[in-house]
Design a protein around this motif. Structure first.
Motif, PDB file in Angstrom:
ATOM      1  N   LEU B 180       6.247  22.517 -33.391  1.00 11.32           N
ATOM      2  CA  LEU B 180       4.966  22.348 -33.022  1.00 11.32           C
ATOM      3  C   LEU B 180       4.806  22.329 -31.407  1.00 11.32           C
ATOM      4  O   LEU B 180       4.064  23.196 -30.689  1.00 11.32           O
ATOM      5  CB  LEU B 180       3.798  21.461 -33.513  1.00 11.32           C
ATOM      6  N   LEU B 182       7.742  22.682 -29.503  1.00 14.28           N
ATOM      7  CA  LEU B 182       8.378  23.838 -29.023  1.00 14.28           C
ATOM      8  C   LEU B 182       7.512  25.314 -28.862  1.00 14.28           C
ATOM      9  O   LEU B 182       7.928  25.820 -28.194  1.00 14.28           O
ATOM     10  CB  LEU B 182       9.806  24.487 -30.133  1.00 14.28           C
ATOM     11  N   ALA B 183       6.688  25.458 -29.932  1.00 14.99           N
ATOM     12  CA  ALA B 183       5.830  26.661 -30.046  1.00 14.99           C
ATOM     13  C   ALA B 183       5.099  26.575 -28.625  1.00 14.99           C
ATOM     14  O   ALA B 183       4.657  27.653 -27.999  1.00 14.99           O
ATOM     15  CB  ALA B 183       5.073  26.902 -31.162  1.00 14.99           C
ATOM     16  N   ALA B 184       4.479  25.559 -28.168  1.00 13.08           N
ATOM     17  CA  ALA B 184       3.655  25.427 -26.822  1.00 13.08           C
ATOM     18  C   ALA B 184       4.620  25.588 -25.711  1.00 13.08           C
ATOM     19  O   ALA B 184       4.310  26.589 -24.988  1.00 13.08           O
ATOM     20  CB  ALA B 184       3.081  24.101 -26.952  1.00 13.08           C
ATOM     21  N   ARG B 185       5.663  24.975 -25.739  1.00 13.62           N
ATOM     22  CA  ARG B 185       6.738  25.344 -24.544  1.00 13.62           C
ATOM     23  C   ARG B 185       7.014  26.710 -24.600  1.00 13.62           C
ATOM     24  O   ARG B 185       7.055  27.253 -23.415  1.00 13.62           O
ATOM     25  CB  ARG B 185       8.116  24.444 -24.869  1.00 13.62           C
ATOM     26  N   ASN B 186       7.245  27.238 -25.828  1.00 19.10           N
ATOM     27  CA  ASN B 186       7.780  28.923 -25.520  1.00 19.10           C
ATOM     28  C   ASN B 186       6.345  29.540 -25.145  1.00 19.10           C
ATOM     29  O   ASN B 186       6.983  30.694 -24.224  1.00 19.10           O
ATOM     30  CB  ASN B 186       7.920  29.237 -27.209  1.00 19.10           C
ATOM     31  N   LEU B 187       5.344  29.342 -25.353  1.00 17.82           N
ATOM     32  CA  LEU B 187       4.040  30.328 -24.762  1.00 17.82           C
ATOM     33  C   LEU B 187       3.702  29.821 -23.511  1.00 17.82           C
ATOM     34  O   LEU B 187       2.863  30.373 -22.951  1.00 17.82           O
ATOM     35  CB  LEU B 187       3.057  29.944 -25.774  1.00 17.82           C
ATOM     36  N   GLY B 188       4.612  28.976 -22.654  1.00 14.71           N
ATOM     37  CA  GLY B 188       4.556  28.820 -21.302  1.00 14.71           C
ATOM     38  C   GLY B 188       3.791  27.524 -20.849  1.00 14.71           C
ATOM     39  O   GLY B 188       3.460  27.345 -19.881  1.00 14.71           O
ATOM     40  N   ALA B 189       3.790  26.426 -21.725  1.00 19.36           N
ATOM     41  CA  ALA B 189       3.037  25.132 -21.531  1.00 19.36           C
ATOM     42  C   ALA B 189       4.501  24.102 -20.981  1.00 19.36           C
ATOM     43  O   ALA B 189       5.552  24.417 -21.440  1.00 19.36           O
ATOM     44  CB  ALA B 189       2.758  24.628 -22.807  1.00 19.36           C
ATOM     45  N   SER B 190       4.279  23.578 -19.924  1.00 14.60           N
ATOM     46  CA  SER B 190       5.291  22.361 -19.374  1.00 14.60           C
ATOM     47  C   SER B 190       5.279  21.378 -20.478  1.00 14.60           C
ATOM     48  O   SER B 190       4.531  21.206 -21.105  1.00 14.60           O
ATOM     49  CB  SER B 190       4.752  21.947 -17.965  1.00 14.60           C
ATOM     50  N   ALA B 191       6.563  20.564 -20.110  1.00 10.55           N
ATOM     51  CA  ALA B 191       6.738  19.404 -21.165  1.00 10.55           C
ATOM     52  C   ALA B 191       5.302  18.286 -21.126  1.00 10.55           C
ATOM     53  O   ALA B 191       4.969  18.095 -22.127  1.00 10.55           O
ATOM     54  CB  ALA B 191       7.967  18.736 -20.648  1.00 10.55           C
ATOM     55  N   ARG B 193       2.395  19.013 -20.278  1.00  7.49           N
ATOM     56  CA  ARG B 193       0.966  20.048 -20.784  1.00  7.49           C
ATOM     57  C   ARG B 193       0.880  19.715 -22.434  1.00  7.49           C
ATOM     58  O   ARG B 193       0.202  19.727 -23.003  1.00  7.49           O
ATOM     59  CB  ARG B 193       1.008  21.291 -20.217  1.00  7.49           C
ATOM     60  N   THR B 194       2.479  20.386 -22.992  1.00  4.83           N
ATOM     61  CA  THR B 194       2.450  20.118 -24.078  1.00  4.83           C
ATOM     62  C   THR B 194       2.392  18.884 -24.792  1.00  4.83           C
ATOM     63  O   THR B 194       1.659  18.588 -25.987  1.00  4.83           O
ATOM     64  CB  THR B 194       4.138  20.558 -24.678  1.00  4.83           C
ATOM     65  N   THR B 197      -1.618  18.495 -24.827  1.00  2.00           N
ATOM     66  CA  THR B 197      -2.368  19.411 -25.662  1.00  2.00           C
ATOM     67  C   THR B 197      -1.963  19.280 -27.121  1.00  2.00           C
ATOM     68  O   THR B 197      -2.704  19.975 -28.261  1.00  2.00           O
ATOM     69  CB  THR B 197      -2.458  21.011 -25.070  1.00  2.00           C
ATOM     70  N   VAL B 198      -0.711  19.177 -27.368  1.00  3.85           N
ATOM     71  CA  VAL B 198      -0.177  19.379 -28.727  1.00  3.85           C
ATOM     72  C   VAL B 198       0.098  17.958 -29.345  1.00  3.85           C
ATOM     73  O   VAL B 198      -0.353  17.482 -30.315  1.00  3.85           O
ATOM     74  CB  VAL B 198       1.067  20.339 -28.851  1.00  3.85           C
TER      75      VAL B 198
END
Lengths: 364, 284
Positions: B180, B182-191, B193-194, B197-198
């Motif tokens: 979950l 990694l999916a956020a990082r993959n779509l462009g979120a910094s550590a 931000r991830t 938001t997640v």
């Protein structure tokens, strides 16, 4: 979105956990717009390779280039790849629309534009009207559509698919295969697909890369790899898992195969193998006949020991002087019936047999 | 036909007897259980409304709400103590969170060497007699002038609360599927931000439960407050102690009943927020 050069290039990539090497020198160049399947048994390193491209795993050595840019040391958020996960990895605390719009929000899109794009994507993955739903209320197939939509929303140049279909039931899996493939053709992104399912790889990809123990063992068009596997392991993995030990002798342009029990066959135009060899063939590449085989065909006499009907054709276990084989045939035969397995020369994959303790050598 | 009927009736009779005996046993167990829990509670309620109650009588002589009124009088000690208690409890939650979110994330998510040892370290204050610990804490605080201050009491409560909050936070973070994030990082979120938001939203239920737990522990805490806070800082448990030592069972009972309310609320919250998935990871 056609691009120049290579979409993804991997040079001398080595990855390991602790002391165990997982990827052992991978070199791979992927053209823009192609659909590549990374295929292999579990533990061969295919998922590790995909996750290294995404930036989730740091390599020990080697380089990864995406769109000509060296991203080896770059974080996953700045690689321009989008991934579909086996576990879907949808965020349960967000609605379908917020899941899909997440990447766009990060890119600073205005709210109205995000809403429009989310609607477009929902239509694309045939989930219109589901935007307000919680992802936890969706079925497996619907979740994977949302996951595909979320990945495509950011318009990624490279889509990474980490066995995204393996948790779906058979029927949905078949539809999703074709839908993903059709979208890839239409939009033109580069796709790298990890799977252990040979049929899935063949149907979806236009290039198969087969991995074994952290190395690429064969790479080519699906049809070529299927028809001409270059090693016993690739042959077994692609379904040619009936194996006969034999002795090969060259006779002019022909190859004479000598099997145990005095069975012989003369075939033309096969690989230049001499000495001890292994013959691989597929259950569905042969015919069962009551008569002796014709020329250019290996005929092995045997008796039917067991039979089953998986649908379409009958599957027989046939006992012969040179081993037990699984063979498919369209006709119903009784257990104990005497038959002849006729293997046409083009369906016979001949490999030099490794001597004990010596690794397998590839036959040309 | 007859034999058939007997064959059916036989086991039915036996099972009826067995189920009656079982029901009786269950009823008895339930009765004992209810008495053990409700007996003291009933006594508390009786004492809170007893204006006069002395020895030969099994029940209060005069009933009334005089003491309730005395406790809830805005100028009374009880209301002031309640205010102090809540203030201390809220501050304790803030400080314990400031420490246990990063600590819990590190312990639950990152593969730290010796993480089990670290987790046990947080348990350590519970292993020693608390009086001995708090006497020494009070002695050290005295040299800094922290005794008798709200800050001193908050510090003691925070350390006490960390025992639970770090464990629960670690479990809450460990329960989140890595994909979950990694999916956020993959779509462009910094550590970072991830995390915001997640990770944090997904850990919130567990963290909420731990917040309520810290709050209640602080509200109930007696020993540390007694050694570090007295006489300037007076919380509800201290008031309860003083009242019952002074023989004022009415005030003591009412205070105890007030302290019961948040505990019941807590049970409801924990049932709502702490799912088995998180609970199963506590201490791993």
């Amino acid at each position: 979105m056609p691009q120049q050069g290579t979409a993804v290039a991997i040079e001398g990539l080595e990855v390991g956990y602790g002391r165990t090497p997982v990827l052992d020198g991978i070199d791979l160049a992927i053209e823009p717009g192609s659909f590549v399947a990374l295929l292999g048994a579990s533990g061969c390193g295919k998922t590790t390779l995909l996750r290294s491209i995404a930036g989730f795993i740091e390599p020990r050595a080697g380089r990864i280039l995406i769109g000509g840019r060296d991203v080896t040391g770059t974080g996953p958020e700045r690689r321009g790849t989008a991934m579909m996960f086996q576990s879907y990895a949808l965020w349960p605390h967000m609605s379908v629309a917020r899941n899909i719009g997440y990447g766009l929000k990060l890119r600073g899109w205005p709210r109205a534009d995000i809403a429009r794009r989310v609607d477009e994507i929902l239509a694309l993955v045939e989930m219109s009207g589901f935007g307000g739903r919680s992802v936890t209320t969706l079925s497996g197939g619907q979740r994977q559509r949302v996951a595909l939509g979320r990945a495509l929303a950011v318009h990624p140049p490279v889509l990474l698919l980490d066995e995204p279909l393996s948790n779906l039931d058979a029927k949905i899996r078949l539809t999703m295969r074709h839908e993903i493939r059709a979208l890839q053709r239409r939009i033109g992104f580069t796709a790298i697909h990890v799977t252990h399912d040979q049929e899935e790889a063949m149907v979806m990809a236009d290039r198969l890369v087969i991995l074994e123990a952290g190395r690429i063992v064969q790479d080519g068009r699906p049809e070529d790899v299927y028809r001409r596997p270059n090693s016993p392991t690739v042959a077994s993995f692609l379904g040619a898992d009936n194996v006969i030990e034999a002795e090969a002798r060259r006779d002019g342009t022909d190859l004479v195969l000598i099997l145990a029990g005095g069975i012989r066959a003369r075939i033309a135009g096969t690989p230049s193998v001499e000495g001890p060899c292994l013959l691989h063939f597929r259950a569905n590449a042969v015919t069962l006949a009551a008569r002796e085989g014709r020329g250019d065909c290996l005929a092995i006499p045997g008796r039917i020991e067991q039979s089953s009907y998986p649908g379409g054709r009958y599957r027989y276990q046939v006992g012969t002087p040179v081993g037990r084989f699984f063979v498919d045939d369209a006709y119903r035969l009784d257990d104990g019936a005497t038959v002849t397995i006729a293997i046409p020369a083009p369906s016979l994959h001949v490999f030099a047999r490794p001597l004990p303790g010596v690794p397998a050598t590839r036959a040309a | 036909m007859t034999t058939g009927a007997n064959a059916i009736a036989g086991p039915r009779v036996r099972s009826l007897a067995a189920s009656t005996a079982g029901a009786a046993l269950r009823g008895l167990a339930l009765g004992v259980f209810a008495f053990a829990i409700l007996g003291p509670l009933a006594n508390l309620v009786l004492w809170s409304v007893a204006e006069r109650w002395y020895t030969p009588f099994k029940l209060p002589v005069v009933y009334g709400f005089r003491y309730w009124e005395a406790v809830f009088r805005p100028t009374g000690d009880a209301m002031a103590s309640l205010g102090t208690s809540i203030e201390i409890a809220l501050l304790t939650v803030v400080f314990a969170f400031a420490l246990s979110i990063p600590a819990g994330y590190a312990l639950g998510r990152l593969r730290l060497p010796g993480r089990v040892l670290l987790l046990i370290l947080f348990m350590l204050p519970q292993a020693f007699p608390s009086v001995a610990i708090y006497m020494n804490v009070a002695r050290i605080f005295y040299t800094f002038g922290w005794t008798g201050t709200v800050a001193g009491v908050v510090a003691v409560h925070t350390v006490h609360g960390l025992v639970y909050s770090v464990w629960i936070a670690a479990a809450a973070f460990a329960a989140i599927d890595r994909d979950l994030e990694l999916a956020a990082r993959n779509l462009g979120a910094s550590a970072w931000r991830t995390f915001l938001t997640v990770t944090l939203p997904l850990a919130t239920p567990g963290l909420m439960a731990s917040a309520v737990f810290i709050f209640l522990e602080s509200l109930d805490e007696f020993t540390g407050t007694f050694f570090v806070g007295v006489p300037q800082v007076s919380t509800l448990p201290l008031l309860l102690y003083n009242a019952s030592m002074g023989g004022n069972y009415q005030i003591a009972s009412i205070t105890a009943l007030i302290l019961l309310v948040p505990s019941i609320l807590f049970m409801l919250v924990i049932e709502r927020f702490l799912n088995p998935q998180v609970l199963s990871r506590i201490g791993r």
